[in-house]
Design an enzyme around this catalytic site. Structure first.
Site, short mmCIF file in Angstrom:
data_model
loop_
_atom_site.label_atom_id
_atom_site.label_comp_id
_atom_site.label_asym_id
_atom_site.label_seq_id
_atom_site.Cartn_x
_atom_site.Cartn_y
_atom_site.Cartn_z
CG ASP A 53 -38.10 22.43 -16.43
OD1 ASP A 53 -38.59 22.45 -15.29
OD2 ASP A 53 -37.16 21.68 -16.75
CD GLN A 80 -40.28 8.16 2.25
OE1 GLN A 80 -40.63 8.54 3.34
NE2 GLN A 80 -39.07 7.70 2.04
CB THR A 105 -43.22 5.11 3.22
OG1 THR A 105 -41.91 4.88 3.72
CG2 THR A 105 -43.88 6.26 3.96
N GLY A 147 -33.30 10.25 -0.49
CA GLY A 147 -32.57 10.67 -1.68
C GLY A 147 -33.01 11.99 -2.28
CG HIS A 148 -34.34 15.39 -0.26
ND1 HIS A 148 -35.55 15.11 -0.82
CD2 HIS A 148 -34.58 15.60 1.05
CE1 HIS A 148 -36.47 15.13 0.12
NE2 HIS A 148 -35.91 15.42 1.26
CE LYS A 191 -40.19 15.02 -0.12
NZ LYS A 191 -40.64 14.29 -1.32
CG ASP A 227 -39.33 10.33 -6.09
OD1 ASP A 227 -38.40 10.31 -5.27
OD2 ASP A 227 -39.98 9.32 -6.43
CB SER A 263 -39.32 24.49 -9.45
OG SER A 263 -38.05 24.02 -9.82
CB THR A 264 -38.54 27.25 -14.57
OG1 THR A 264 -37.54 28.10 -13.98
CG2 THR A 264 -39.92 27.86 -14.37
NE ARG A 323 -45.74 -2.49 22.85
CZ ARG A 323 -46.90 -2.81 23.40
NH1 ARG A 323 -47.41 -2.06 24.33
NH2 ARG A 323 -47.56 -3.88 23.02
P1 GDP Z 1 -37.24 14.95 -3.78
O1 GDP Z 1 -36.92 13.66 -3.13
O2 GDP Z 1 -38.67 15.34 -3.58
O3 GDP Z 1 -36.28 16.04 -3.42
O4 GDP Z 1 -37.10 14.76 -5.32
P2 GDP Z 1 -35.84 14.16 -6.10
O5 GDP Z 1 -34.60 14.81 -5.62
O6 GDP Z 1 -35.89 12.68 -6.15
O7 GDP Z 1 -36.22 14.60 -7.55
C1 GDP Z 1 -36.16 15.85 -7.93
C2 GDP Z 1 -35.25 15.87 -9.16
O8 GDP Z 1 -35.75 16.84 -10.02
C3 GDP Z 1 -33.85 16.30 -8.83
O9 GDP Z 1 -32.97 15.69 -9.74
C4 GDP Z 1 -33.87 17.79 -9.04
O10 GDP Z 1 -32.62 18.34 -9.36
C5 GDP Z 1 -34.82 17.90 -10.18
N1 GDP Z 1 -35.63 19.10 -10.20
C6 GDP Z 1 -36.18 19.77 -9.16
N2 GDP Z 1 -36.92 20.80 -9.60
C7 GDP Z 1 -36.84 20.76 -10.96
C8 GDP Z 1 -37.43 21.54 -12.00
O11 GDP Z 1 -38.18 22.47 -11.75
N3 GDP Z 1 -37.15 21.17 -13.28
C9 GDP Z 1 -36.35 20.14 -13.59
N4 GDP Z 1 -36.14 19.87 -14.88
N5 GDP Z 1 -35.78 19.37 -12.65
C10 GDP Z 1 -36.03 19.67 -11.35
#
Ligand code: GDP
Length: 434
Positions: A330, A221, A236, A40-41, A16, A13, A410-411, A143
């Site tokens: 941020d 992961q 995992t 779940g990205h 990525k 999380d 990333s901000t 297997r």
């Molecule tokens: P992943 O599985 O590694 O892609 O991570 P997730 O998608 O579960 O979590 C990332 C969450 O953080 C998502 O809701 C993104 O939109 C959000 N996100 C990613 N980068 C940033 C950031 O720099 N700041 C903030 N506030 N949210 C972010």
């Protein structure tokens, strides 16, 4: 040759999805190498929010071909739903998605096996997502698995899937709802819809690299959840570290030219297991709220804590990280002070490595150093020089503790809420000049 692996450096999380989405336009192919549809990205583009469970986020760019490598496990029904969901959002996958004929299938009984196994463990449960991923990998190692390539031979697929179901029924009994024969009939129907996507993706990837194409290998992961290198058994069932990118796609180590570690400016983890920098107080809840630390697929709240240097250094080593993408800076904006764990205190003294036993790891105490908060918004900042001085000091300290450059910061969740550090490797990979 520019083929890079993007890997989570903590407990997953790390964001990525956003980083892969940013880099994808500079690559011809984006390939997932492990995991299943629990990943779940989350990717946010304008007012649209995509949650990608199995399909690489590169699919959101028209140019990229996406691959689900042999190291991935595929629930045919879930993947068909995801493909249909993408279609309703106007994202067409035909001709742009390839599934390895060697990828293993998640079958309905895998969910039952997982549920029953977690129930039996009681207090010691791993906290898995109940999607059948672990049991599918277990059958692969044993297997006895059924592979995506079998979809191309419907009669053989039917025989293999029903034989696997009967074997599960012999152990679990036939009363488990997941074992109902109707469920298998509709599974087999869904599976046929995947037939056009299945091929030998190891050949495809190697041919593409021979032809000068660029491949981005995407893990799910994170390093601390890797089956071998993570905080076993709270891990995992697959190899999420950079080495897994090779076994999970068939692209050899000699063709991978760099590894980008995605790292949060603090730490989170889902489920049980040791977490030395965990904050269980108001500050932890603040990180959870501001960082929206809730699972994108499961909605489960994530545990939160300070940045952990030993974890990051370990990750830099086992993945051979060339650069770091620091996300969610941020989220720390409002804190008066920010701590960083620079080592662990143990009964035997201090250490900076990760104990292999969770009992030892559960006993360590973090050695913390404190940094001044910047108490102003960094949200959306896209130039390094615009960061408040205290935020820059924090970022520079993390890079020097870990011993790896920070090539991207990333901000915010949006694509343009990003600093690509000039002269860093990410700028080079993203095609923005070295
Ligand atoms: P992943 O599985 O590694 O892609 O991570 P997730 O998608 O579960 O979590 C990332 C969450 O953080 C998502 O809701 C993104 O939109 C959000 N996100 C990613 N980068 C940033 C950031 O720099 N700041 C903030 N506030 N949210 C972010």
């Amino acid at each position: 040759m520019k083929n890079i692996v993007v890997v989570g450096t903590q407990w997953g999380d790390e964001g990525k999805g956003k980083v892969v989405d940013l880099l994808a336009p500079a690559f011809d192919i984006v390939a997932r190498y492990q995991g299943g549809h629990n990943a779940g990205h989350t990717v946010i583009i304008g007012d649209r929010k995509f949650i990608l469970r199995l399909v690489p986020s590169g699919i959101l760019h028209d140019s990229a071909v996406c691959v689900l490598g042999n190291g991935v496990v595929v629930d045919a029904q879930a993947l068909v739903e995801e493909i249909e969901g993408l279609g309703t959002l106007g994202v067409e996958v035909d001709g742009r998605l390839r599934i390895s004929n060697r990828a293993h299938l998640i079958l309905p009984h895998h969910r039952a096996v997982e549920r029953i196994s977690e129930e039996r463990r009681g207090e010691d449960r791993v906290g898995t997502t109940m999607r059948g991923i672990g049991p599918s990998y277990e059958e692969k190692s044993g297997r006895r698995g059924v592979r995506a390539g079998d979809i191309l031979n419907p009669a053989e697929l039917r025989r293999a899937v029903l034989a696997a179901r009967d074997e599960a029924a012999a152990t679990l009994g036939t009363t488990e709802p997941e074992l109902a024969i109707e469920g298998y009939e509709s599974y087999l129907e869904s599976a046929q819809r995947l037939a056009p996507f299945i091929s030998d993706t190891a050949c495809f990837l190697n041919d593409a690299v021979d032809a000068g194409q660029r491949v981005l290998l995407e893990g799910a992961q994170g390093t601390m959840l890797d089956l071998d290198h993570g905080s076993y058994p709270f891990v995992t069932s697959s190899s999420s570290t950079a080495g897994g990118a090779c076994t999970g796609t068939g692209l050899p180590p000699t063709r991978v030219t760099g590894a980008l570690g995605i790292i949060k400016a603090y730490t989170t983890r889902v489920g049980a297991g040791p977490f030395p920098t965990e904050l269980t107080d108001e500050r932890g809840r603040h990180l959870q709220d501001r960082g929206q630390e809730f699972g994108s697929v499961t909605g489960r709240p994530r545990r939160t804590g300070w940045f952990d240097v030993p974890v990051a250094r370990y990750s830099a080593r086992v993945n051979g990280l060339s650069s770091l993408a620091l996300t969610k800076l941020d989220v720390l904006d409002e804190l008066d002070s920010i701590s960083v764990c620079v080592g662990y205190r143990t009964a035997a003294g201090s250490c900076s490595t990760i104990p292999s036993s969770i009992h030892d790891y559960g006993d360590v105490e973090p050695i913390l150093e404190s940094f001044d908060g910047w108490k102003q918004s960094t949200r959306g900042i896209s130039r390094l020089e615009d960061l408040p001085a205290a935020a820059r000091a924090y970022v520079e300290a993390l890079s020097s503790y870990v011993g790896v450059e920070i090539g991207l910061i990333s901000t915010g969740p949006e694509r343009d809420e990003t600093i690509v550090v000039a002269g860093g490797r990410v700028a080079d990979w993203a095609g923005r000049g070295a």
